[in-house]
Scaffold this motif. Structure first.
Motif, PDB file in Angstrom:
ATOM      1  N   ALA B 138       0.814  -1.217   0.000  1.00 22.58           N
ATOM      2  CA  ALA B 138       0.000   0.000   0.000  1.00 22.58           C
ATOM      3  C   ALA B 138       0.851   1.271   0.000  1.00 22.58           C
ATOM      4  O   ALA B 138       0.591   2.183  -0.785  1.00 22.58           O
ATOM      5  CB  ALA B 138      -0.974  -0.022   1.171  1.00 22.58           C
ATOM      6  N   ASN B 142       1.228   4.827  -2.323  1.00 26.85           N
ATOM      7  CA  ASN B 142       0.668   5.892  -1.490  1.00 26.85           C
ATOM      8  C   ASN B 142      -0.810   5.730  -1.168  1.00 26.85           C
ATOM      9  O   ASN B 142      -1.616   6.630  -1.372  1.00 26.85           O
ATOM     10  CB  ASN B 142       0.893   7.252  -2.156  1.00 26.85           C
ATOM     11  CG  ASN B 142       2.300   7.733  -1.908  1.00 26.85           C
ATOM     12  OD1 ASN B 142       2.844   7.493  -0.821  1.00 26.85           O
ATOM     13  ND2 ASN B 142       2.894   8.368  -2.890  1.00 26.85           N
ATOM     14  N   ILE B 143      -1.135   4.554  -0.684  1.00 27.16           N
ATOM     15  CA  ILE B 143      -2.523   4.310  -0.283  1.00 27.16           C
ATOM     16  C   ILE B 143      -2.504   3.839   1.157  1.00 27.16           C
ATOM     17  O   ILE B 143      -1.561   3.165   1.580  1.00 27.16           O
ATOM     18  CB  ILE B 143      -3.175   3.229  -1.177  1.00 27.16           C
ATOM     19  CG1 ILE B 143      -3.439   3.783  -2.565  1.00 27.16           C
ATOM     20  CG2 ILE B 143      -4.453   2.720  -0.577  1.00 27.16           C
ATOM     21  CD1 ILE B 143      -4.196   2.833  -3.445  1.00 27.16           C
ATOM     22  N   LYS B 144      -3.498   4.230   1.899  1.00 33.57           N
ATOM     23  CA  LYS B 144      -3.632   3.674   3.245  1.00 33.57           C
ATOM     24  C   LYS B 144      -4.560   2.466   3.182  1.00 33.57           C
ATOM     25  O   LYS B 144      -5.615   2.510   2.564  1.00 33.57           O
ATOM     26  CB  LYS B 144      -4.251   4.730   4.172  1.00 33.57           C
ATOM     27  CG  LYS B 144      -3.232   5.531   4.951  1.00 33.57           C
ATOM     28  CD  LYS B 144      -3.910   6.156   6.153  1.00 33.57           C
ATOM     29  CE  LYS B 144      -3.014   6.411   7.330  1.00 33.57           C
ATOM     30  NZ  LYS B 144      -1.610   6.541   7.152  1.00 33.57           N
ATOM     31  N   SER B 145      -4.102   1.372   3.792  1.00 35.58           N
ATOM     32  CA  SER B 145      -4.946   0.185   3.772  1.00 35.58           C
ATOM     33  C   SER B 145      -4.722  -0.587   5.063  1.00 35.58           C
ATOM     34  O   SER B 145      -3.611  -0.603   5.608  1.00 35.58           O
ATOM     35  CB  SER B 145      -4.598  -0.694   2.567  1.00 35.58           C
ATOM     36  OG  SER B 145      -5.176  -1.970   2.716  1.00 35.58           O
ATOM     37  N   SER B 149      -7.988  -6.965   2.869  1.00 36.88           N
ATOM     38  CA  SER B 149      -8.462  -6.416   1.604  1.00 36.88           C
ATOM     39  C   SER B 149      -8.682  -7.508   0.571  1.00 36.88           C
ATOM     40  O   SER B 149      -8.310  -8.663   0.767  1.00 36.88           O
ATOM     41  CB  SER B 149      -7.415  -5.451   1.062  1.00 36.88           C
ATOM     42  OG  SER B 149      -6.190  -6.146   0.945  1.00 36.88           O
ATOM     43  N   ASN B 238     -11.026  -0.741  -6.045  1.00 36.00           N
ATOM     44  CA  ASN B 238      -9.705  -0.670  -5.455  1.00 36.00           C
ATOM     45  C   ASN B 238      -9.396  -1.964  -4.692  1.00 36.00           C
ATOM     46  O   ASN B 238     -10.065  -2.294  -3.722  1.00 36.00           O
ATOM     47  CB  ASN B 238      -9.678   0.525  -4.488  1.00 36.00           C
ATOM     48  CG  ASN B 238      -8.339   0.690  -3.849  1.00 36.00           C
ATOM     49  OD1 ASN B 238      -7.436  -0.124  -4.073  1.00 36.00           O
ATOM     50  ND2 ASN B 238      -8.197   1.725  -3.045  1.00 36.00           N
ATOM     51  N   PHE B 240      -7.239  -2.610  -2.638  1.00 39.86           N
ATOM     52  CA  PHE B 240      -6.780  -2.422  -1.265  1.00 39.86           C
ATOM     53  C   PHE B 240      -7.938  -2.206  -0.299  1.00 39.86           C
ATOM     54  O   PHE B 240      -7.736  -2.043   0.896  1.00 39.86           O
ATOM     55  CB  PHE B 240      -5.799  -1.249  -1.180  1.00 39.86           C
ATOM     56  CG  PHE B 240      -4.475  -1.554  -1.811  1.00 39.86           C
ATOM     57  CD1 PHE B 240      -3.488  -2.207  -1.089  1.00 39.86           C
ATOM     58  CD2 PHE B 240      -4.226  -1.224  -3.125  1.00 39.86           C
ATOM     59  CE1 PHE B 240      -2.271  -2.516  -1.675  1.00 39.86           C
ATOM     60  CE2 PHE B 240      -3.014  -1.544  -3.713  1.00 39.86           C
ATOM     61  CZ  PHE B 240      -2.035  -2.183  -2.990  1.00 39.86           C
ATOM     62  N   GLU B 241      -9.155  -2.137  -0.838  1.00 42.69           N
ATOM     63  CA  GLU B 241     -10.329  -1.996   0.016  1.00 42.69           C
ATOM     64  C   GLU B 241     -10.835  -3.367   0.440  1.00 42.69           C
ATOM     65  O   GLU B 241     -10.543  -4.368  -0.194  1.00 42.69           O
ATOM     66  CB  GLU B 241     -11.443  -1.278  -0.752  1.00 42.69           C
ATOM     67  CG  GLU B 241     -11.182   0.193  -1.002  1.00 42.69           C
ATOM     68  CD  GLU B 241     -11.373   1.031   0.246  1.00 42.69           C
ATOM     69  OE1 GLU B 241     -12.151   0.609   1.123  1.00 42.69           O
ATOM     70  OE2 GLU B 241     -10.725   2.094   0.361  1.00 42.69           O
TER      71      GLU B 241
END
Lengths: 284, 295
Positions: B138, B142-145, B149, B238, B240-241
């Motif tokens: 993640a 640059n993603i918050k996870s 997921s 997404n 990562f969700e």
């Protein structure tokens, strides 16, 4: 031109070799993680004690109830699956041996049956249980798992039986034996390695499956003494304890997972050993 | 003496036939039982509405299954994308290039991978894959996870499906006659070229079927996926969700399903969808395999 060919050849050989060795690495990785995590928390208490008061808050006790429950369910289900599966497999190979088309159609359906997810068997077992007015119990769990593993037993055993030469059937029948005698005294003996493999495979699947007994076997801290009592199982013990917020309880899930993995490893390796040993001594 | 033997023969012959009929009628019985249990829900909503609606609020009597079906499909497709290339190449290597000893070694490896219970895979996923997704993958984009997921579910599922698909692929490649490959080699093709143009081409139906059956297996897998996928009702592309596949829906809610009206019908409907999808995929691709084998 030839250079390009060589590079392509080398590249794909490397790639496919890499894929193969990565599988060994993945297996090693999983086993190592489970054992490293598990053996840290594993103690004799885990194996020989049932959960005591406050166990789920980090108190004393072990998972003996789940170990015993899992063994009961796996043994019971395997027993029922043998009673149903072995005659069915013999029937395909003795009585239907002259009808290739029917044989193939049956195998086709059995293969498809093997693919049904265990959660569907769980939902069906639950429906059946309500229909018969039973509670979540050892018996309901055993019946549900038996449904799940019977196709496995039939197909695995059948696979071995179908390789037995037709001459043996004919010789046995020519000597005046009935079809039943031929089935059990000739076919069963010849396919004995297949029988052992089938049973071990089904047993391993039965002891490790969680989705089918989630609804039907219930969960309890006691060791069940009757068929109508609920029973704890190792997979569910792992599953429930993992979702606990308390670290000590999660540690125990790791330990329980190590126990389950060891059981599965023993079963897998024995099955392979058996099928090797017996296939050598058999007529081919 | 003879009477007894004949009697025994009759008796066991009948028992054998009964067991076979029991087991063959099992899918039908399961299907009917689940359908009957699910049927109350068809009175309030049409089948089409049930499947495409995204509104899941059991308390208000709205059962839209699309978020769950979508999650199931998404996780399955992801796992397939991870597992298929590895299986294909490993199967090619094992049947075409590898030494006898490696094959001997791989047999137990595949056996054990196939035998490990799904709860163990799930635990491994929680310990390794979930932190890997949240702490390594993640931040890379640059993603918050949280790590729980669709992606984590896909990875764990891929590992679980590998032994299953690999086994079938190996079987497929083994049925290609050696003579064909030798003919290609003797015409001056390199061994990779003969694999590419002869072995793969010849076993095309088998490859497709193995992939199909692998997908069916992934679609129905419950516990391992449920432990790492996050279980939130939402529609998001997404990876990562979090997602909420169909089997997880059934497994998570069996405790409370009796208190809300129609809830149990809805869950049985979910089981019914699973059964139908998996059975249809299985029947289609197995038919493929049986057809090519008998030719």
């Amino acid at each position: 031109m030839n250079k390009q060919k060589e590079i392509e050849e080398l590249f794909f050989k490397f790639l496919s070799g890499f894929a193969t060795y990565s599988l060994i690495a993945i297996l090693g990785f999983i086993i190592i993680i489970i054992f490293v995590k598990g053996f840290g928390a594993l103690s004799l208490d885990m194996i020989i004690k049932t959960p005591k008061g406050g166990y789920y808050y980090g108190g004393e006790g072990g998972v003996l109830n789940a170990i015993v429950g899992s063994l009961y369910i796996a043994f019971g289900a395997t027993f029922i699956a043998i009673l149903i599966g072995i005659p069915a497999a013999l029937y395909i190979n003795v009585h239907l041996v002259r009808y290739k088309r029917i044989q193939n159609t049956i195998r086709y359906f059995l293969d498809a049956l093997w693919g049904i997810p265990s959660i569907v068997y769980g939902a069906f077992g639950f429906t059946l249980m309500l229909f018969l007015g039973m509670n979540a119990s050892l018996l309901a769990g055993i019946i549900t798992v038996a449904f799940l593993i019977t196709p496995i037993i039939i197909r695995t055993f059948d696979e071995v039986l179908s390789t037995i030469p037709k001459g043996l059937h004919e010789a046995s029948l020519a000597l005046g034996s009935t079809r039943t005698e031929m089935a059990f005294k000739v076919m069963f003996k010849q396919g004995f390695s297949g029988f052992i493999t089938a049973v071990l495979l089904a047993f391993g699947r039965g002891i490790g499956d969680a989705a089918s007994i989630l609804f039907t076997a219930g969960y309890t801290d006691l060791i069940p003494t009757h068929l109508d009592e609920p029973a704890a199982t190792l997979p569910l013990a792992i599953f429930f304890q993992l979702s606990s917020p308390i670290p000590e309880v999660r540690e125990r899930a790791y330990a329980a997972a190590a126990i389950l993995t060891i059981i599965i490893l023993i079963i897998s390796l024995t099955a392979r050993g058996f099928s090797k040993k017996y296939s050598k001594s058999n007529l081919k | 003496m003879i009477l007894k033997r004949v009697f025994l023969n009759r008796l066991s012959g009948t028992w054998m036939l009964i067991t076979l009929v029991i087991i063959l009628s099992l899918p039908l019985v399961i299907g009917i039982a689940l359908y009957l249990k699910a049927s109350p829900i068809f009175e309030s909503q049409s089948l089409y509405q049930l499947i495409v609606s995204t509104d899941w609020s059991p308390c208000n009597g709205n059962f839209g299954f699309w978020p769950f079906i979508f999650s199931s499909l998404y996780v399955t497709v992801l796992s397939f994308l991870f597992a298929a290339p590895i299986c294909l190449f490993a199967a090619i290597y094992l049947t075409q290039f590898s030494s006898k000893r490696l094959i001997q070694l791989m047999h137990p490896v595949i056996d054990i991978l196939a035998g490990i219970p799904s709860v163990i895979y799930g635990m491994w996923g929680i310990i390794i894959i979930v932190p890997f997704v949240s702490d390594v993958l993640a931040p890379l984009i640059n993603i918050k996870s949280s790590g729980y997921s669709i992606l984590a579910g896909g990875i764990v599922l891929a590992v679980m499906c590998i032994p299953y698909m690999l086994n079938m692929l190996i079987e497929t490649f083994n049925t290609v006659p050696i003579g064909l490959k030798e003919a290609s080699l003797s015409l001056g093709a390199t061994s990779w070229e003969s694999v590419k143009h002869v072995v793969i081409k010849k076993s095309y139906p088998g490859i497709i079927s193995s992939f199909g059956l692998g997908i069916a297996k992934a679609f129905g897998e419950t516990l391992a996926v449920m432990m790492v996928v996050g279980n939130m009702v939402q529609l998001s592309f997404n990876p990562f969700e979090a997602g909420y596949p169909l089997p997880a829906l059934i497994a998570n809610n069996y405790g409370e399903m009796l208190s809300i009206p129609m809830y149990d019908s809805a869950l049985m409907f979910a089981a019914f969808i699973l059964l139908v999808v998996v059975l249809v995929i299985n029947l289609v691709f197995r038919y493929f395999i049986h057809k090519t084998q008998s030719q």
